[in-house]
Design an enzyme around this catalytic site. Structure first.
Site, PDB file in Angstrom:
ATOM      1  N   PHE A   1      -7.868  -1.441  -5.831  1.00  0.00           N
ATOM      2  CA  PHE A   1      -6.918  -2.653  -5.578  1.00  0.00           C
ATOM      3  C   PHE A   1      -6.242  -2.320  -4.475  1.00  0.00           C
ATOM      4  O   PHE A   1      -6.030  -1.320  -3.835  1.00  0.00           O
ATOM      5  CB  PHE A   1      -6.443  -3.331  -6.852  1.00  0.00           C
ATOM      6  CG  PHE A   1      -5.337  -2.501  -7.384  1.00  0.00           C
ATOM      7  CD1 PHE A   1      -4.851  -1.315  -6.863  1.00  0.00           C
ATOM      8  CD2 PHE A   1      -4.857  -3.093  -8.681  1.00  0.00           C
ATOM      9  CE1 PHE A   1      -3.708  -0.508  -7.928  1.00  0.00           C
ATOM     10  CE2 PHE A   1      -3.727  -2.228  -9.243  1.00  0.00           C
ATOM     11  CZ  PHE A   1      -3.245  -1.047  -8.982  1.00  0.00           C
ATOM     12  N   GLU A   2      -5.489  -3.397  -3.835  1.00  0.00           N
ATOM     13  CA  GLU A   2      -4.759  -3.507  -2.548  1.00  0.00           C
ATOM     14  C   GLU A   2      -5.614  -2.982  -1.385  1.00  0.00           C
ATOM     15  O   GLU A   2      -5.191  -2.307  -0.495  1.00  0.00           O
ATOM     16  CB  GLU A   2      -3.452  -2.581  -2.574  1.00  0.00           C
ATOM     17  CG  GLU A   2      -2.414  -3.207  -3.769  1.00  0.00           C
ATOM     18  CD  GLU A   2      -1.211  -2.693  -3.408  1.00  0.00           C
ATOM     19  OE1 GLU A   2      -0.463  -3.154  -2.247  1.00  0.00           O
ATOM     20  OE2 GLU A   2      -0.313  -2.652  -4.236  1.00  0.00           O
ATOM     21  N   GLY A   3      -6.899  -3.342  -1.251  1.00  0.00           N
ATOM     22  CA  GLY A   3      -7.858  -3.299  -0.530  1.00  0.00           C
ATOM     23  C   GLY A   3      -8.572  -1.909  -0.753  1.00  0.00           C
ATOM     24  O   GLY A   3      -8.019  -0.654  -0.981  1.00  0.00           O
TER      25      GLY A   3
ATOM     26  N   ARG B   1       0.963  -1.063   0.116  1.00  0.00           N
ATOM     27  CA  ARG B   1       0.076   0.073  -0.054  1.00  0.00           C
ATOM     28  C   ARG B   1       0.993   1.229  -0.037  1.00  0.00           C
ATOM     29  O   ARG B   1       0.387   2.314  -0.729  1.00  0.00           O
ATOM     30  CB  ARG B   1      -1.000   0.015   1.224  1.00  0.00           C
ATOM     31  CG  ARG B   1      -1.939  -1.075   0.935  1.00  0.00           C
ATOM     32  CD  ARG B   1      -2.794  -1.374   2.249  1.00  0.00           C
ATOM     33  NE  ARG B   1      -3.769  -2.420   2.063  1.00  0.00           N
ATOM     34  CZ  ARG B   1      -4.260  -3.400   2.825  1.00  0.00           C
ATOM     35  NH1 ARG B   1      -3.932  -3.033   4.072  1.00  0.00           N
ATOM     36  NH2 ARG B   1      -5.083  -4.405   2.590  1.00  0.00           N
TER      37      ARG B   1
END
Ligand code: MYA
Length: 575
Positions: A392-394, A272
């Site tokens: 993306f990535e949460g 992140r």
């Protein structure tokens, strides 16, 4: 072991504590590292200028092999791999700076390289044994072998623990046989090695499954579907993965069996931050484009840059980018100083990074107006490429919930202990005293920031005021709702937005203080003004959030949405 609240700057804010020694002085790379990073950046810029045609990559949905080979020869596949394993061994800050540069030039390439090293092989760097590193890292460093991170499944996106891919131990535990599928895997079409997550325990009602991280080679039997057609980052490969009786030896387990969820989360914490640094780079590219456009475009006999509404946009874009850059490199410095827990800081950088970029790209396209919408210019491609960062990535939604709930976990535990201590005053005295001490400190007056430069006194006072507000609001909602807070997403949103703004302001304060100390008031004029403007913008949001805790229309919104689900559509027509 330092006390829990001192382990994370942002988590401490939930107790009303400003752990300023963690963020002052603002971290900087050593001059040696600055020099070596500049050399890498120079060669990256030259290579991109001569070889990368982003419009073509977008049109062809592919990064040419010659470009990938060029990136390999520049060492860009092994930026953080230690030199003993054939990489460049960059620090987190230097890695972020290089990813910033690449993100600012081509998002498809940044995502391909990011998926490979920010998350693809990161598990090896964080949890791998020497033997695993020795076996895999040298080829990953040269890019001879490409990595991917395979967590998401059709029924497990935000709820990452719900994965169904199954790993059965066979041969008395000497190997595992994996069955299942993964979706939306970046680099899925050509990666050779996957950090892949599978369940190593049965799904039981009410208990969380045990997940294990595996290093799976494509040659072990992983297959993939075709490249997905996407809104943006079209040069990157995104595919499904299929695992049918894929046999993986026990020595390819990363970390401990059953502890793979933690591996996934730690990898994502690092990923992140890499994403946020890419966003910094794109914001800077957009500012260059926007300012160039403002200078060349004339309307009503003047440059459009003379108009107030254009100046407003440019000023906001600069202030937001300054705050984003400040918090990204503050967090990178924290990671390099080997802080134990930066999960909240990196989630904040990801959310703020993607949202700052989305607002900056929107403003730039608005300034460019007509040409902004045309495919002959880069604006619409950058807009399309930028959108995925919010997902993306949460997703930013799940990350807001994560930020709020993990921030409130320690105060919630302390409160529960106080309640227990009140019931059992003698046994609970030790627990109470720690919490009572903190409360006494808060009662004596709010925490102060003593290391901020006096020129930023106004900003520091507002920051202190809202740190205290955050602690008060968090405690109020915990007292009022207890564990039910886990279901209260409207409240979580307010808490998350407050702590995100506070972290951004803190990062601006420490960075600007350092600039003033180095270059004096005149020399640091730009930083002081950007810090001031960002503080003003954040202050408005903080004030609004605090007032919304007391008076809001959460229930009205829930009722409207609930009826819409029944109606299935917008229910009116003027006919
Ligand atoms: S990869 C796919 C990304 N997927 C996600 O990010 C999934 C999001 N979901 C989650 O993160 C979790 O499921 C959440 C927890 C947070 C919702 N650090 O009971 P829990 C611990 C450390 O809360 P759940 C992709 O998109 C927690 O403390 N620990 O769990 C890449 C607890 O520990 P303990 C953490 O309710 C695409 C335990 O876990 C963290 O199930 C390619 C359980 O927690 C944490 N963060 O859900 C991208 N979180 O038991 C390439 C939780 O000890 C990008 N825990 O108390 C490249 C970019 C390049 C730049 C681009 C520029 C343009």
């Amino acid at each position: 072991m330092p006390p829990l609240i001192e382990q994370s700057f942002t988590k401490a804010l939930f107790h009303g504590v400003i752990a300023e020694d963690m963020i002052f002085p603002y971290p900087e790379m050593t001059s040696e590292e600055r020099q070596s990073t500049s050399i890498i950046l120079d060669s990256v810029r030259r290579f991109f200028a001569a070889n990368v045609d982003s419009a073509k990559i977008d049109r062809d949905h592919e990064i040419p092999k010659a470009v990938l080979d060029g990136l390999r020869s520049l060492g860009l596949f092994g930026l953080q791999i230690p030199t003993e394993y054939g990489g460049i061994g960059l620090s987190t800050a230097a890695y972020a700076r290089v990813m910033q540069e690449i993100g600012g030039m081509d998002a498809s390439i940044a995502v391909t390289l990011g998926a490979h090293q920010s998350i693809g092989y990161k598990s090896l760097l964080l949890f791998g044994t020497h033997e695993q590193k020795r076996r895999y890292l040298p080829q990953l460093a040269t890019g001879e072998s490409v990595a991917a991170f395979a967590l998401t499944e059709p029924s497990a996106g935000s709820d990452a623990a719900a994965i169904k891919t199954r790993a059965e131990a066979v041969d008395g535990g000497a190997a595992y046989v994996l069955n299942g599928s993964k979706i939306w895997i970046t680099n899925g079409g050509f990666a050779d090695v996957f950090t892949l997550f599978a369940r190593t325990s049965a799904l039981e009602e009410g208990s969380k499954p045990k997940i294990t991280a595996f290093l799976v080679e494509r040659g072990m039997g992983v297959t993939n579907g075709p490249n997905e057609h996407k809104l943006g980052i079209r040069g990157s490969s995104t595919t499904e993965l299929f695992l049918e009786n894929v046999r993986v030896p026990r020595e390819n387990v990363v970390g401990d069996v059953g502890k793979g969820f933690k591996v996934a989360m730690e990898v994502l914490n690092s990923g992140r931050l890499g994403l946020a640094s890419g966003c910094v780079g794109v914001c800077k590219t957009l500012l260059r484009l926007a300012i160039a456009r403002v200078e060349e475009r004339r309307a009503f006999g003047r440059n459009i840059g003379d108009f107030g509404l254009i100046k407003d946009k440019i000023a906001r874009m600069l202030a937001e980018t300054y705050a984003l850059e400040s918090m990204t490199y503050l967090t990178a410095g924290l990671v390099d100083s080997k802080i134990a827990d930066y999960s909240m800081e990196s989630a904040i950088c990801k959310v703020k990074g993607s949202e700052t970029l989305w607002s900056v790209v929107n403003d730039t396209l608005q300034i460019a107006a007509g040409i902004g919408y045309m495919q002959d210019y880069p604006y619409e491609r950058i807009l399309r490429d930028s959108r995925v960062n919010l997902i993306f990535e949460g997703t930013n939604d799940i990350l807001r919930c994560f930020i709020a709930l993990s921030g409130m976990a320690a105060p919630g535990k302390a409160l529960a202990e106080v309640v227990k201590a009140m019931r059992e005053p003698i046994k609970g005295f030790g627990l109470l005293s720690d919490f009572a001490l903190r409360k006494a400190r808060a009662a004596l007056g709010r925490e102060r920031m003593t290391r901020v430069h006096p020129l930023l006194g106004r900003e520091a006072v507002i920051f202190e005021e809202y740190v205290s507000e955050l602690a008060v609001q968090a405690e109020n909602v915990l007292r009022k709702h207890g564990r039910d807070i886990a279901e209260m997403q409207f409240t979580q949103l307010r808490i998350a937005d407050m702590v995100m703004d506070l972290f951004a302001v803190a990062a601006c304060l420490t960075r600007t203080t350092r600039a003033i100390e180095r270059r004096g008031e005149d020399g640091a004029r730009r930083e002081i003004d950007l810090c001031s403007l960002y503080l003003n913008m954040a202050h408005k949001r903080l004030r609004q959030n605090v007032s919304d805790f007391a008076r809001n229309d959460d229930e009205l919104r829930k009722a409207i949405a609930g009826r819409a689900y029944i109606d299935g559509a917008y229910p009116f027509d003027v006919l």
